[in-house]
Scaffold this motif. Structure first.
Motif, short mmCIF file in Angstrom:
data_model
loop_
_atom_site.label_atom_id
_atom_site.label_comp_id
_atom_site.label_asym_id
_atom_site.label_seq_id
_atom_site.Cartn_x
_atom_site.Cartn_y
_atom_site.Cartn_z
N VAL A 1 0.82 -1.21 0.00
CA VAL A 1 0.00 0.00 0.00
C VAL A 1 0.86 1.26 0.00
O VAL A 1 0.40 2.33 -0.40
N ILE A 2 2.10 1.14 0.44
CA ILE A 2 3.00 2.30 0.41
C ILE A 2 3.28 2.70 -1.04
O ILE A 2 3.26 3.88 -1.39
N ALA A 3 3.56 1.71 -1.90
CA ALA A 3 3.94 2.02 -3.28
C ALA A 3 2.85 2.79 -4.03
O ALA A 3 3.13 3.85 -4.60
N PRO A 4 1.59 2.31 -4.09
CA PRO A 4 0.58 3.11 -4.78
C PRO A 4 0.29 4.43 -4.10
O PRO A 4 -0.03 5.42 -4.76
N MET A 5 0.41 4.48 -2.77
CA MET A 5 0.19 5.75 -2.07
C MET A 5 1.28 6.75 -2.43
O MET A 5 1.00 7.95 -2.60
N ASN B 1 11.90 7.54 -0.23
CA ASN B 1 12.84 6.46 0.05
C ASN B 1 12.73 5.98 1.49
O ASN B 1 12.84 4.79 1.78
N THR B 2 12.51 6.91 2.43
CA THR B 2 12.36 6.52 3.83
C THR B 2 11.15 5.62 4.02
O THR B 2 11.22 4.56 4.65
N LEU B 3 10.01 6.03 3.48
CA LEU B 3 8.78 5.25 3.64
C LEU B 3 8.89 3.91 2.92
O LEU B 3 8.40 2.89 3.42
N ARG B 4 9.53 3.90 1.74
CA ARG B 4 9.63 2.65 0.99
C ARG B 4 10.55 1.66 1.69
O ARG B 4 10.23 0.48 1.83
N TRP B 5 11.71 2.15 2.15
CA TRP B 5 12.62 1.27 2.89
C TRP B 5 11.97 0.76 4.17
O TRP B 5 12.05 -0.43 4.49
N GLU B 6 11.31 1.65 4.89
CA GLU B 6 10.67 1.22 6.13
C GLU B 6 9.63 0.15 5.86
O GLU B 6 9.59 -0.89 6.53
N GLY B 7 8.76 0.38 4.86
CA GLY B 7 7.67 -0.55 4.59
C GLY B 7 8.16 -1.94 4.23
O GLY B 7 7.60 -2.95 4.67
N ILE B 8 9.24 -2.02 3.44
CA ILE B 8 9.70 -3.31 2.97
C ILE B 8 10.53 -4.03 4.03
O ILE B 8 10.40 -5.24 4.24
N VAL B 9 11.41 -3.28 4.73
CA VAL B 9 12.28 -3.92 5.71
C VAL B 9 11.51 -4.31 6.96
O VAL B 9 11.73 -5.38 7.54
#
Length: 594
Positions: A134-138, A150-158
């Motif tokens: 849900v982070i990616a489409p948001m 980049n912060t939100l994407r790294w956080e969401g995946i890790v």
């Protein structure tokens, strides 16, 4: 249930999943919202879809394997070279920040929903994570600056597999008195998952780097390796598979000399299919109506998570980071929950109910209420908040032009004068030097190079015009940026006329892009007209001076290049797409010499 009914149900889920994804694309909201609503309507509301009856004992193996593929695909996109400037904040969010969120959410679950403490800790572990699906489409809708994205994407995946690992450890503690497990499971799970993931990545990297797997089998081979590593790791150490596939993805994605673009494209498509099916299945398993007081308890937990837990977590995690207060404020607002929280909560709830803990069934509705609440609220408010905080990128109306000769500079000057951000990218210094002297934005380098990926600023740019005199370079640049801008936002100016580009000289269809301007317009023809005194003219049309009047004034040989509509959207004229200018439009055309 007959075989025909099962087939129809599975095919129907795929169709509904596609419609949900398409609707999400149209209204620019995360697809998880529409997938959850579809599952609730098909399951608890209408009773049409009954996942346990449909798949039986295959339900949770299917869910587990699908989650493994989703986590692997997400971790493949992680690049260590993106960490400078945000590394401190990300490390905080996925370590002590996650622990703070877990504790606070457990307290909320205990006092608001009445969960016993052991279940409250499990609820906190399940919901302390954000969801990459849900982070990616948001982020595509939100369009924040690069550090926030980049912060939100790294956080969401890790943090997704780490949250699942927290949940596994707490689950093991709950059932330990029944099955004799000890605290040593933590160390064993981490070691097994890390070693297995690194070993699987090294083996795949070795095979891919030396071309021991043909191109057409690489996607198949990587998928098989991911699922095999997941299952073998789980067989060696229970529930270590999620960590294994995450480590495998990160290691493979950062391995030098391994080309993973085609693999990533395949995994992205597969992930869309899996997410669409999983969310419908899991939402269809919800009970309706909810147990007494569960709805209000879930809403109270959601409010606490949004207004207290997340801001406090981000404030603690980002101390000493390079993020400014505006960036921290937006990150503190955006924390949607996703597929791992939904799937793992459903899995553990069923297992705990089998152990006699009937109140474990409250986990699933509480998690789903939190998912729906965070997705709906943050999707509706995050973009306006980003604009108010001035941390969002502008709308992608700008133009990247590959080339810097007289034709490229003339077109760039006209677009720049019309108010669009234009960047000329070329590795021919003379053209770049002249463009800079003319006040145009430039990038000295090949726009399709790895150097451009790191240094070319595409903020506010969403269209590519390939205007080089080398048609192979034009095609390469179009293919390179097709993924970035979309297939309908890349164009090239022909180098050869249509009658000369047939047969032996014709490029493969996958390398072709819509040709710019008139059917017979080529780069040489455009340059020749400019040399003869033709010029690019920009005029605002009106009811009394429309496009036919423009043609009448400047001659039938006028070539329409671009149109800018009333909303400021650039309309690129292509031989494959006719543009009819209307009153109120700004037209940019190549007109004969006076």
């Amino acid at each position: 249930m007959s075989t025909l009914q099962i087939s129809l149900m599975l095919a129907g889920m795929l169709g509904i999943g596609f419609l949900a994804q398409w609707l999400a694309w149209r209204v620019r909201l995360p697809a998880i919202l529409f997938l959850l609503l579809a599952g609730i309507l098909l399951g608890p509301v209408s009773g049409v879809l009954q996942p346990d009856r449909l798949l039986g004992e295959l339900l949770f193996p299917v869910v587990s394997l699908a989650v493994a593929v989703i986590l692997f695909e997400g971790s493949l996109t992680l690049r260590f070279d993106e960490l400078p400037g945000i590394g401190h904040a990300v490390r905080g969010l996925v370590s002590y920040g996650a622990v703070v969120a877990l504790v606070l959410l457990a307290v909320a679950g205990h006092y608001f929903a009445g969960l016993r403490w052991e279940l409250a800790w499990l609820f906190g572990a399940l919901t302390c994570v954000t969801g990459p699906t849900v982070i990616a489409p948001m982020l595509r809708t939100l369009r924040p600056n690069a550090r926030i994205a980049n912060t939100l994407r790294w956080e969401g995946i890790v943090i997704d597999p780490l949250g699942a690992l927290f949940a596994v450890l707490i689950y093991e503690a709950i059932v330990s008195r029944h099955q004799g497990h000890t605290i040593g499971v933590f160390l064993a799970t981490v070691v097994c998952g890390s070693v297995a993931g690194a070993l699987a990545a090294w083996i795949m990297g070795f095979l891919l780097r030396r071309q021991l797997i043909p191109d057409y089998l690489q996607n198949f081979g990587v998928l098989a390796a991911v699922l095999l590593a997941f299952c073998l790791s789980n067989a060696i150490e229970h529930e270590s598979g999620l960590l294994t596939v995450t480590v495998m993805g990160i290691a493979l994605g950062n391995m030098r000399g391994v080309h993973i673009d085609d693999i990533l494209d395949f995994k992205e498509s597969l992930t869309t299919l899996l997410v669409s099916t999983l969310f419908i299945l899991l939402a269809a398993r919800l009970e309706w109506p909810l147990p007494d007081g569960m709805l209000w308890a879930g809403i109270a937990i959601f409010i606490a998570a949004q207004l207290i837990v997340r801001p406090l977590t981000v404030a603690i995690s980002s101390i000493g980071s390079a993020l400014n207060w505006r960036e921290r404020a937006l990150i503190a607002w955006v924390a949607p929950r996703g597929i791992v929280a939904a799937s793992v909560s459903a899995l553990f709830a069923l297992k705990l109910e089998a152990l006699g803990m009937q109140d474990a069934r409250a986990l699933v509705p509480l998690v789903f209420i939190l998912i729906i609440g965070t997705v709906v609220l943050q999707s509706a408010t995050a973009r306006p908040l980003a604009r108010w905080l001035k941390v969002s990128e502008p709308d992608p109306n700008g133009v990247l032009i590959a080339g810097s000769d007289s034709v490229a500079r003339a077109i760039a000057k006209a677009l720049s004068d019309a108010g669009f951000r234009v960047v000329l990218a070329d590795d021919a210094w003379e053209g770049v030097r002249i463009a800079r002297m003319e006040g145009l934005g430039t990038f000295f380098g090949n726009p399709a190079s790895s150097y451009a990926e790191r240094n070319l600023d595409l903020t506010g740019i969403g269209t590519l015009l390939a205007l080089s005199t080398q048609r192979e370079r034009n095609s390469l640049v179009c293919v390179h940026y097709r993924q970035e801008f979309g297939r309908d936002r890349v164009y090239l100016l022909r180098v050869l006329p249509p009658q000369e580009s047939n047969g032996r000289a014709m490029l493969a269809g996958t390398l072709m892009a819509p040709p710019l301007f008139a059917e017979d317009m080529t780069h040489a023809r455009f340059a020749e007209l400019l040399a003869q005194g033709w010029r690019i003219k920009s005029t605002r049309l009106s009811a009394t001076f429309d496009w036919p009047h423009f043609i009448e004034q400047y001659g039938s040989g006028t070539v329409l290049l671009f149109g800018v509509d009333e909303k400021g959207v650039l309309r690129v004229v292509s031989a494959h797409r006719e543009v009819e200018p209307r009153p109120g439009w700004l037209v940019i055309a190549l007109v004969p010499a006076e």
